[in-house]
Design a protein around this motif. Structure first.
Motif, short mmCIF file in Angstrom:
data_model
loop_
_atom_site.label_atom_id
_atom_site.label_comp_id
_atom_site.label_asym_id
_atom_site.label_seq_id
_atom_site.Cartn_x
_atom_site.Cartn_y
_atom_site.Cartn_z
N LEU A 1 0.83 -1.20 0.00
CA LEU A 1 0.00 0.00 0.00
C LEU A 1 0.87 1.25 0.00
N GLU A 2 1.88 1.25 0.84
CA GLU A 2 2.77 2.42 0.92
C GLU A 2 3.45 2.66 -0.43
N ARG B 1 0.74 7.93 8.87
CA ARG B 1 2.05 8.47 8.51
C ARG B 1 1.98 9.38 7.29
N TYR B 2 1.06 9.07 6.36
CA TYR B 2 0.97 9.83 5.12
C TYR B 2 -0.19 10.84 5.10
N ASN B 3 -0.91 10.95 6.22
CA ASN B 3 -2.09 11.83 6.27
C ASN B 3 -3.09 11.48 5.17
N HIS B 4 -3.37 10.19 5.06
CA HIS B 4 -4.28 9.70 4.02
C HIS B 4 -5.65 9.43 4.64
N THR C 1 -6.35 17.12 1.40
CA THR C 1 -5.28 18.08 1.06
C THR C 1 -4.04 17.91 1.91
N ALA C 2 -4.15 17.16 3.00
CA ALA C 2 -3.01 17.05 3.93
C ALA C 2 -2.04 15.93 3.56
N PHE C 3 -2.38 15.14 2.57
CA PHE C 3 -1.53 14.01 2.18
C PHE C 3 -0.12 14.49 1.84
N LYS C 4 0.86 13.79 2.40
CA LYS C 4 2.24 14.15 2.15
C LYS C 4 3.13 12.94 2.37
N VAL C 5 4.05 12.72 1.44
CA VAL C 5 5.02 11.64 1.59
C VAL C 5 6.07 12.08 2.60
N GLU D 1 9.37 12.84 4.55
CA GLU D 1 10.71 13.05 4.01
C GLU D 1 11.58 11.81 4.17
N ALA D 2 11.45 11.14 5.33
CA ALA D 2 12.28 9.96 5.58
C ALA D 2 11.94 8.82 4.63
N GLY D 3 10.71 8.85 4.08
CA GLY D 3 10.30 7.76 3.21
C GLY D 3 10.31 8.14 1.75
N ARG D 4 10.72 9.39 1.43
CA ARG D 4 10.68 9.84 0.04
C ARG D 4 11.84 9.24 -0.74
N ALA D 5 11.55 8.77 -1.92
CA ALA D 5 12.59 8.20 -2.77
C ALA D 5 13.55 9.30 -3.20
N PRO D 6 14.88 9.08 -3.14
CA PRO D 6 15.84 10.12 -3.50
C PRO D 6 15.76 10.46 -4.98
#
Length: 404
Positions: free
Chosen positions: A155-156, A197-200, A383-387, A389-394
């Protein structure tokens, strides 16, 4: 059409799953259980199970049927069968989100950590989906439970894809996310942790007070307008519930869940579903009144649906459990389905048609107004959904620099 084969997955009896062990370390024993015997149309109920029959998979060319050799011993032999164990089967599906475009639904996506449901609700519209896995929608549906050990990770991965557009995620749209095995596998909780964690935004439908175990996460989500829970209450009659939905929470426990969810701020509603003409529909107003008293502020209902094999399963259950009312119930169902036992027509399949269905809808609307269950429902925040930073792909540059 290509040749369909049943999934080759590992299985483990529910009792063997260690609560402290992750789902991915479940036993690798191959599921060698023999298919459950096919019961006659009117068979003694198996202890702790809802379905009384195990219809053949509708895609199979050959099927077995019971045969009495003239000694009239078939019913007695079925009555002597021992209780059926629950077998857990690892589901190797590589995706988590199920998409739909139905005009009858107010969501377009859902996630289901389990396929099949041990609650054993005899009326469950999801039963026919078990045939796609090579299992019977009858007893197999409630005894062969597929679980997705990597559902949260999958899912993530999917919600992090570029271009993903956020809308509320339905949890429990097919089978109950809080069926008994969730106590040990905790896959639903893992999904909610991803949502948090993702505000989903997420909506939950369940028949279990097990949802209270995750009240900590739900409270956090609700505080950010990201969660809503609907508890399904089909009847207030504990005896009927025990026969119709044998391993689901008791009516009292479901009302308790409705009572405990609102105080910490979790928006809670009740689903009086399904309403079965001549069986539980007389309780509609009582169910809504009890739910409102417990703290529910929203309500919904669905008329019984009987797609595919579910017609045979439900009819067999009626004759085995309420034989004196079976013909009347089936007659009323046909009144709401243009003379048939089921209708798949969009816009009417959830409410039915005809005078009886119209009366049911009028009764529901009146009870909703009377008990304050028509409170304006605030939309969930998309509107609050956000990946994180620690889990964002570089990015490409970051990836190149990491080589030095």
């Amino acid at each position: 059409m290509g040749r369909r084969t049943a999934p080759r997955e590992t299985a483990v009896d529910r009792a063997e799953v260690d609560e402290a062990a992750p789902a991915t370390r479940a036993s690798r024993a191959i599921d060698e259980a023999e298919p459950a015997p096919v019961a006659p149309l009117v068979a003694p109920p198996r202890r702790g199970r809802g379905a009384t029959v195990n219809p053949p998979v509708r895609f199979d060319r050959l099927s077995a049927s019971p045969f009495d050799d003239g000694w009239n011993t078939l019913a007695a032999e079925f009555a002597e069968l021992p209780p059926l164990p629950t077998t857990l089967i690892r589901d190797s599906t590589r995706s988590a989100i199920s998409w739909n475009s139905s005009p009858d639904l107010n969501f377009d996506r859902g996630v289901n950590p389990y396929r099949g449901c041990e609650h054993g609700c005899v009326y469950c519209y999801a039963r026919p989906t078990h045939a796609y896995l090579g299992y019977s929608p009858g007893i197999d549906f409630e005894t062969k439970i597929l679980f997705k050990p990597e559902v949260a990770t999958l899912l993530e991965k999917e919600i992090r894809k570029p271009g993903y557009v956020v809308r509320p995620m339905g949890l429990g749209t097919n089978t109950d996310p809080y069926q008994p095995v969730e106590r040990t596998l905790k896959l639903t909780r893992a999904i909610l942790e991803v949502m948090d964690r993702y505000n989903h935004p997420v909506t939950i439908v369940t028949k279990s007070a097990g949802v209270l175990r995750d009240l900590d996460i739900l409270t956090r989500l609700a505080g950010r307008r990201l969660a809503r829970v609907f508890v399904s209450v089909t009847t207030l009659d504990a005896g009927l519930a025990r026969r119709m939905e044998p391993r689901a929470g008791t009516p009292a426990r479901r009302l308790q869940a409705i009572r405990e969810l609102p105080p910490p701020g979790v928006p809670t509603g009740v689903m009086a579903a399904p309403m079965i003409p001549g069986l539980n529909d007389a309780e509609m107003e009582k169910i809504l009144a009890a739910a409102a008293k417990a703290g529910a502020r929203h309500a919904g209902y669905v008329l019984l649906r009987l797609p595919h094999e579910l017609r045979q399963i439900f009819e067999a259950w009626l004759h085995a459990n309420v034989p004196e009312r079976a013909r009347h119930v089936l007659s009323l169902i046909r009144e709401t389905r243009a003379g048939e036992l089921n209708s798949a027509e969009f816009h009417t399949r959830f409410a039915g048609t005809g005078p009886y269905a119209d009366l049911l809808a009028s009764r529901f609307a009146r009870a909703v107004r009377q008990h304050g269950l028509d409170e304006t429902r605030a939309g969930l925040d998309t509107t609050a959904f956000k990946v994180p930073e620690a889990g964002r792909a570089p990015g490409f540059a970051e990836a190149q620099l990491s080589l030095f």
